[in-house]
Design a protein around this motif. Sequence first.
Motif, PDB file in Angstrom:
ATOM      1  N   THR A   1       0.852  -1.194   0.000  1.00 41.54           N
ATOM      2  CA  THR A   1       0.000   0.000   0.000  1.00 41.54           C
ATOM      3  C   THR A   1       0.891   1.248   0.000  1.00 41.54           C
ATOM      4  O   THR A   1       2.101   1.165   0.238  1.00 41.54           O
ATOM      5  CB  THR A   1      -0.878   0.046   1.262  1.00 41.54           C
ATOM      6  N   CYS A   2       0.240   2.384  -0.188  1.00 43.61           N
ATOM      7  CA  CYS A   2       0.960   3.662  -0.150  1.00 43.61           C
ATOM      8  C   CYS A   2       1.651   3.853   1.197  1.00 43.61           C
ATOM      9  O   CYS A   2       2.809   4.254   1.263  1.00 43.61           O
ATOM     10  CB  CYS A   2      -0.026   4.804  -0.352  1.00 43.61           C
ATOM     11  N   GLU A   3       0.908   3.557   2.274  1.00 44.43           N
ATOM     12  CA  GLU A   3       1.457   3.765   3.626  1.00 44.43           C
ATOM     13  C   GLU A   3       2.702   2.907   3.849  1.00 44.43           C
ATOM     14  O   GLU A   3       3.681   3.365   4.419  1.00 44.43           O
ATOM     15  CB  GLU A   3       0.403   3.435   4.704  1.00 44.43           C
ATOM     16  N   GLU A   4       2.627   1.661   3.369  1.00 45.37           N
ATOM     17  CA  GLU A   4       3.803   0.786   3.501  1.00 45.37           C
ATOM     18  C   GLU A   4       4.974   1.329   2.683  1.00 45.37           C
ATOM     19  O   GLU A   4       6.127   1.294   3.118  1.00 45.37           O
ATOM     20  CB  GLU A   4       3.462  -0.644   3.036  1.00 45.37           C
ATOM     21  N   ALA A   5       4.638   1.842   1.503  1.00 41.74           N
ATOM     22  CA  ALA A   5       5.691   2.414   0.640  1.00 41.74           C
ATOM     23  C   ALA A   5       6.342   3.619   1.327  1.00 41.74           C
ATOM     24  O   ALA A   5       7.565   3.775   1.302  1.00 41.74           O
ATOM     25  CB  ALA A   5       5.090   2.837  -0.700  1.00 41.74           C
ATOM     26  N   PHE A   6       5.527   4.453   1.963  1.00 43.28           N
ATOM     27  CA  PHE A   6       6.074   5.626   2.674  1.00 43.28           C
ATOM     28  C   PHE A   6       7.007   5.168   3.798  1.00 43.28           C
ATOM     29  O   PHE A   6       8.071   5.733   4.016  1.00 43.28           O
ATOM     30  CB  PHE A   6       4.956   6.476   3.299  1.00 43.28           C
ATOM     31  N   HIS A   7       6.546   4.120   4.498  1.00 48.05           N
ATOM     32  CA  HIS A   7       7.322   3.612   5.627  1.00 48.05           C
ATOM     33  C   HIS A   7       8.683   3.081   5.152  1.00 48.05           C
ATOM     34  O   HIS A   7       9.728   3.390   5.746  1.00 48.05           O
ATOM     35  CB  HIS A   7       6.512   2.510   6.327  1.00 48.05           C
ATOM     36  N   ILE A   8       8.662   2.327   4.046  1.00 54.46           N
ATOM     37  CA  ILE A   8       9.925   1.792   3.510  1.00 54.46           C
ATOM     38  C   ILE A   8      10.817   2.947   3.053  1.00 54.46           C
ATOM     39  O   ILE A   8      12.025   2.960   3.297  1.00 54.46           O
ATOM     40  CB  ILE A   8       9.660   0.815   2.338  1.00 54.46           C
ATOM     41  N   CYS A   9      10.195   3.923   2.413  1.00 52.09           N
ATOM     42  CA  CYS A   9      10.964   5.075   1.931  1.00 52.09           C
ATOM     43  C   CYS A   9      11.617   5.823   3.109  1.00 52.09           C
ATOM     44  O   CYS A   9      12.802   6.177   3.034  1.00 52.09           O
ATOM     45  CB  CYS A   9      10.037   6.011   1.160  1.00 52.09           C
ATOM     46  N   ASP A  10      10.856   6.015   4.194  1.00 52.75           N
ATOM     47  CA  ASP A  10      11.420   6.671   5.390  1.00 52.75           C
ATOM     48  C   ASP A  10      12.616   5.879   5.917  1.00 52.75           C
ATOM     49  O   ASP A  10      13.667   6.443   6.209  1.00 52.75           O
ATOM     50  CB  ASP A  10      10.363   6.784   6.505  1.00 52.75           C
ATOM     51  N   LYS A  11      12.409   4.535   6.016  1.00 52.50           N
ATOM     52  CA  LYS A  11      13.499   3.699   6.542  1.00 52.50           C
ATOM     53  C   LYS A  11      14.729   3.751   5.636  1.00 52.50           C
ATOM     54  O   LYS A  11      15.859   3.779   6.114  1.00 52.50           O
ATOM     55  CB  LYS A  11      13.020   2.242   6.667  1.00 52.50           C
ATOM     56  N   SER A  12      14.497   3.786   4.334  1.00 57.83           N
ATOM     57  CA  SER A  12      15.658   3.759   3.422  1.00 57.83           C
ATOM     58  C   SER A  12      16.450   5.068   3.476  1.00 57.83           C
ATOM     59  O   SER A  12      17.625   5.096   3.114  1.00 57.83           O
ATOM     60  CB  SER A  12      15.238   3.423   1.995  1.00 57.83           C
ATOM     61  N   GLN A  13      15.837   6.153   3.964  1.00 58.45           N
ATOM     62  CA  GLN A  13      16.591   7.405   4.127  1.00 58.45           C
ATOM     63  C   GLN A  13      17.679   7.260   5.195  1.00 58.45           C
ATOM     64  O   GLN A  13      18.619   8.034   5.254  1.00 58.45           O
ATOM     65  CB  GLN A  13      15.670   8.573   4.533  1.00 58.45           C
ATOM     66  N   TYR A  14      17.480   6.262   6.069  1.00 55.70           N
ATOM     67  CA  TYR A  14      18.452   6.028   7.144  1.00 55.70           C
ATOM     68  C   TYR A  14      19.211   4.712   6.922  1.00 55.70           C
ATOM     69  O   TYR A  14      19.829   4.184   7.849  1.00 55.70           O
ATOM     70  CB  TYR A  14      17.728   5.993   8.495  1.00 55.70           C
ATOM     71  N   GLY A  15      19.090   4.171   5.711  1.00 60.52           N
ATOM     72  CA  GLY A  15      19.768   2.920   5.378  1.00 60.52           C
ATOM     73  C   GLY A  15      19.221   1.731   6.142  1.00 60.52           C
ATOM     74  O   GLY A  15      19.940   0.761   6.399  1.00 60.52           O
ATOM     75  N   GLU A  16      17.948   1.786   6.533  1.00 58.55           N
ATOM     76  CA  GLU A  16      17.395   0.696   7.345  1.00 58.55           C
ATOM     77  C   GLU A  16      16.366  -0.159   6.605  1.00 58.55           C
ATOM     78  O   GLU A  16      15.694  -0.972   7.219  1.00 58.55           O
ATOM     79  CB  GLU A  16      16.804   1.261   8.647  1.00 58.55           C
ATOM     80  N   ALA A  17      16.228   0.066   5.296  1.00 57.45           N
ATOM     81  CA  ALA A  17      15.302  -0.784   4.529  1.00 57.45           C
ATOM     82  C   ALA A  17      16.125  -1.907   3.893  1.00 57.45           C
ATOM     83  O   ALA A  17      17.218  -1.657   3.379  1.00 57.45           O
ATOM     84  CB  ALA A  17      14.614   0.041   3.456  1.00 57.45           C
ATOM     85  N   ASN A  18      15.595  -3.143   3.930  1.00 54.84           N
ATOM     86  CA  ASN A  18      16.356  -4.247   3.331  1.00 54.84           C
ATOM     87  C   ASN A  18      16.074  -4.344   1.819  1.00 54.84           C
ATOM     88  O   ASN A  18      15.217  -3.628   1.285  1.00 54.84           O
ATOM     89  CB  ASN A  18      16.092  -5.561   4.068  1.00 54.84           C
ATOM     90  N   GLY A  19      16.792  -5.225   1.162  1.00 55.70           N
ATOM     91  CA  GLY A  19      16.708  -5.346  -0.294  1.00 55.70           C
ATOM     92  C   GLY A  19      15.306  -5.673  -0.794  1.00 55.70           C
ATOM     93  O   GLY A  19      14.828  -5.094  -1.763  1.00 55.70           O
ATOM     94  N   TRP A  20      14.639  -6.590  -0.096  1.00 51.80           N
ATOM     95  CA  TRP A  20      13.295  -7.005  -0.504  1.00 51.80           C
ATOM     96  C   TRP A  20      12.315  -5.831  -0.381  1.00 51.80           C
ATOM     97  O   TRP A  20      11.472  -5.605  -1.269  1.00 51.80           O
ATOM     98  CB  TRP A  20      12.850  -8.212   0.324  1.00 51.80           C
ATOM     99  N   GLU A  21      12.444  -5.082   0.710  1.00 52.36           N
ATOM    100  CA  GLU A  21      11.566  -3.911   0.904  1.00 52.36           C
ATOM    101  C   GLU A  21      11.795  -2.883  -0.207  1.00 52.36           C
ATOM    102  O   GLU A  21      10.851  -2.310  -0.759  1.00 52.36           O
ATOM    103  CB  GLU A  21      11.840  -3.274   2.270  1.00 52.36           C
TER     104      GLU A  21
END
Lengths: 84, 183
Positions: free
Chosen positions: A9-29
């Motif tokens: 969903t959009c909300e999940e995408a936002f959450h992954i995007c936020d995490k990736s700004q801090y290098g905390e999103a994994n490859g699958w995300e």
Amino acid sequence: MKKSFLFITCEEAFHICDKSQYGEANGWEKFKLNVRLLWCQVTRAYVKRNRKLTKTIEKGHVECMDSSEKNDLKLRFDQELKNK
Amino acid sequence: MAEHTLNPNTWIDKYSDYLFNYTISRINDREIARDLVQETFFAGLKSMKNFKGEASESTWLISILKRKIIDHYRKINSAKGKAEVRINYSDAESEGDWLEEQVADPFDKTAEDKLENEELGDAIMNCLSKLPEKQATVFRMKTIEGLDTEFICKELDITPSNLWVIVHRARQAMADCLETNWF
């Protein structure tokens, strides 16, 4: 509703995007985010804005007091306030 | 008519980072920057009766801090004596070279960049001081100090999902604020 294996969903995408700004999103995300980016304009706009914010903050080289410095200052200032 | 009021009880939480960043980008010495911020708050407390309410609390505190920074430079300059730059030319033929040295180097943008970064830093910290306290704390710890999610959660006694909700809201508010004041 059953959670999709690949589509988020959009909300999940936002959450992954936020995490990736801090290098905390994994490859699958990141992969799932990229899939959503293919067709969702709202997510695209969010990601663009979020990356711009990250770059801007990096460019600003901002520095803060650390917690102990702030606590010391707070103690001294509170003392001064009491004496006033 | 006075539109703004002072509330010294919230000064440290709301403005200490803003004032500190403003100072350190101009002084480059953490210890002195810390002292100047403290002096600013103390001076603000002493001169509260002079506050007319025409400027916002942050503008008023920054104006006190600016004077403190100028005083600091005056003090170190009077202690050191005036700075002098001497250029020794080895032979008579190269004596006219100072004319070329005075021409601005178009590729040297360091000073300009530094100024822009200083202003950007001020704008970021100004936006940060407008966030609700919890959001500002989490955003500062995560984004500026670069602390671990786990560490922040322990420090603030919140869950990771709670942290990410706060980070999301803070990032939205920061982007809105910077869009108005900077982009």
